[in-house]
Design an enzyme around this catalytic site. Structure first.
Site, PDB file in Angstrom:
ATOM      1  N   GLU A  80       0.686  -1.322  -0.023  1.00 56.58           N
ATOM      2  CA  GLU A  80       0.104   0.097  -0.014  1.00 56.58           C
ATOM      3  C   GLU A  80       0.808   1.117  -0.107  1.00 56.58           C
ATOM      4  OE1 GLU A  80      -2.619  -0.543   3.310  1.00 56.58           O
ATOM      5  OE2 GLU A  80      -4.133  -1.683   2.257  1.00 56.58           O
ATOM      6  N   GLU A 111       6.017 -22.249   7.420  1.00 54.77           N
ATOM      7  CA  GLU A 111       6.551 -21.458   8.340  1.00 54.77           C
ATOM      8  C   GLU A 111       7.507 -22.366   9.377  1.00 54.77           C
ATOM      9  OE1 GLU A 111       3.909 -21.340  12.172  1.00 54.77           O
ATOM     10  OE2 GLU A 111       3.107 -20.617  10.494  1.00 54.77           O
TER      11      GLU A 111
END
Length: 269
Positions: A80, A111
């Site tokens: 963004e 992960e």
């Protein structure tokens, strides 16, 4: 004391609650998040100042790493910044365990590898001028902990956002932001309060960094990318307000210069 993110919910028999009760209770839990962040503002301040220094004085970058919700929030915040502040997309970079496909669909065991984050970061030629911020609600995600440990060995400034105190992640970085929001409404569902806290802190960090780097004028996003009609309209209104011009003139100037800041600079000089 165990991980608060894994502690049992303060509420029982959720399936028996009415819709109103569910929403009211979730909202009551969410109210705790901002207060938890307020307690760690001094550490967030230190992190912002380090990032600004590294970017401004050393041509550094900010990297986020995370898995699951935490990884998605880092990628979201990074993605963004270019449209909002007009910066290149290589200033703030978000990486998620399992790669971009994990943004939409969970990647099994992504992960769990403590070495993978550093391998992912090396593709960007990460170096000691950069800052690495690891995000993990539990504070124990191997992908994240391993990444920040290796980064610190290589001379990078390291920080983290986590939602437990005294975690292995917090112990591995110089600047630990520990936002303890308490047990989740749905036990262990850290996409809720923990994720909200992470999102708010990331907003604070990236927005403050961009303001301090001069990417906001007054209170306006003068460097935003005019990538759709809504943003073009916003840009026109900024120019009208700042320069006391009519819409037609403001629109013409924006088309001519292609950027709100360029219009303001040109007419104010």
């Amino acid at each position: 004391m165990g991980k608060t993110t894994e502690q049992g919910s303060l509420y029982a028999h959720l399936e028996k609650m009415s819709t109103k009760e569910l929403l009211t209770n979730i909202n009551n839990e969410d109210k705790k998040v901002a207060d938890a962040i307020e307690k760690v503002l001094p550490m967030i301040e230190q992190v912002v100042d380090v990032i600004v220094t590294q970017i401004r004085e050393h041509n550094g970058r900010l990297f986020y790493i995370g898995a699951g919700t935490s990884g998605r929030l880092g990628v979201l915040d990074a993605s963004e910044c270019p449209p909002t502040f007009g910066v290149p997309d290589n200033i703030i970079i978000g990486l998620i365990a399992g790669g971009d496909s994990a943004l939409r669909k969970a990647v099994e065991k992504a992960e769990d590898d403590p070495n993978q984050a550093w391998e992912d970061l090396k593709k960007f030629e990460i170096n000691k001028n950069d800052v690495l911020l690891g995000i993990a609600a539990s504070g124990s995600t191997p992908y994240v902990v391993g990444g920040v440990k290796e980064a610190r060995k290589n001379g990078l400034f390291t920080a983290c956002i986590t939602n437990n105190e005294n975690s292995s992640l917090a112990g591995a970085v110089e600047y630990p932001i520990e936002v303890v929001v308490g047990p989740e409404f749905v036990t262990g569902s850290t996409r809720m309060k923990a994720g909200t806290a992470q999102k708010l802190v990331l907003n604070m960090i990236s927005t403050s960094v961009m303001i301090k780097l001069g990417r906001v004028k007054g209170n306006k996003m003068v460097d935003m990318q005019l990538s759709n009609s809504k943003l073009v309209d916003r840009g026109i209104k900024m120019i009208m307000e700042e320069l006391n011009l009519d819409r037609t003139t403001a629109e013409k100037l924006l088309k001519e210069h292609g950027n709100v800041r360029k219009v303001l600079n040109n007419l104010n000089n």
